[in-house]
Design an enzyme around this catalytic site. Structure first.
Site, PDB file in Angstrom:
ATOM      1  N   TYR A  92      31.254  38.869  30.363  1.00 27.28           N
ATOM      2  CA  TYR A  92      32.599  38.999  30.937  1.00 27.28           C
ATOM      3  C   TYR A  92      33.634  39.613  30.007  1.00 27.28           C
ATOM      4  O   TYR A  92      34.797  39.737  30.403  1.00 27.28           O
ATOM      5  CB  TYR A  92      33.083  37.614  31.419  1.00 27.28           C
ATOM      6  N   HIS A 121      32.490  42.753  40.679  1.00 29.96           N
ATOM      7  CA  HIS A 121      32.009  41.786  39.685  1.00 29.96           C
ATOM      8  C   HIS A 121      32.124  42.417  38.306  1.00 29.96           C
ATOM      9  O   HIS A 121      31.772  43.591  38.134  1.00 29.96           O
ATOM     10  CB  HIS A 121      30.546  41.395  39.953  1.00 29.96           C
TER      11      HIS A 121
HETATM   12  C1  DQA Z   1      30.972  37.217  38.585  1.00 32.35           C
HETATM   13  C2  DQA Z   1      29.450  37.095  38.758  1.00 32.35           C
HETATM   14  C3  DQA Z   1      29.086  35.785  39.440  1.00 32.35           C
HETATM   15  O1  DQA Z   1      27.658  35.675  39.567  1.00 32.35           O
HETATM   16  C4  DQA Z   1      29.562  34.614  38.604  1.00 32.35           C
HETATM   17  O2  DQA Z   1      29.287  33.388  39.265  1.00 32.35           O
HETATM   18  C5  DQA Z   1      31.002  34.717  38.216  1.00 32.35           C
HETATM   19  C6  DQA Z   1      31.552  36.018  37.850  1.00 32.35           C
HETATM   20  C7  DQA Z   1      31.368  38.487  37.798  1.00 32.35           C
HETATM   21  O3  DQA Z   1      32.541  38.855  37.832  1.00 32.35           O
HETATM   22  O4  DQA Z   1      30.510  39.063  37.114  1.00 32.35           O
HETATM   23  O5  DQA Z   1      31.704  33.708  38.112  1.00 32.35           O
HETATM   24  O6  DQA Z   1      31.561  37.309  39.877  1.00 32.35           O
END
Ligand code: DQA
Length: 149
Positions: free
Chosen positions: A22, A100
């Protein structure tokens, strides 16, 4: 034009979550970049985050009443199982882009499936904050091309 960015469960913890997936930007940093882009695109942007599924559903209902013309959503883990959020998104008549930060397809199997994927216009995944920025550009572009009702 009014646009809306929706951040789901646990996304308030960006900056404190696994940086390998992230990055290090906080949600406030991401929202600031989105607001700069909104200014560049000449749109009005609201950003919303909640950890409560019902509150997210209600914010989506509010977007219908506010005549929001483009939506970007990162539903976090809800992406993979929330039919309630899927059904709320399906009520929207404006373009919705699913985003994402991480490449969900390169991670655990449960992240490979999105229950939102067929009720959104498109997806941007794996590009960190650029997933959001490209998602907003795509939502605004699609809204500008949509025939006026
Ligand atoms: C997410 C990916 C999801 O699988 C995860 O549960 C998240 C973040 C992303 O931004 O990569 O909380 O949405």
């Amino acid at each position: 034009m009014k646009a809306l960015v929706l951040h789901g469960v646990n996304l308030n913890m960006f900056g404190k979550r696994d940086a390998a997936h992230y990055g290090t930007l906080t949600l406030a940093d991401i929202d600031a970049k989105l607001q700069s882009l909104a200014e560049e695109l000449g749109i009005e942007l609201a950003c919303f985050q909640t950890n409560a599924e019902g509150a997210m559903v209600e914010r989506i209902h509010q977007a219908v009443d506010e005549h929001v013309e483009g939506v970007v959503i990162n539903a976090g883990a809800w992406t993979h199982y929330s039919y309630a959020i899927r059904d709320a998104i399906a009520i929207l008549r404006c373009p919705v882009i699913e985003v994402h930060m991480s490449n969900v397809h390169a991670r655990e199997a449960f992240r490979h499936h999105s229950v939102l994927s067929d009720v959104v216009k498109g997806q941007v995944v794996g590009l960190g904050v650029n997933s959001y920025l490209l998602g907003l550009r795509a939502a605004v572009d699609a809204a500008r091309q949509a025939p006026k009702a």
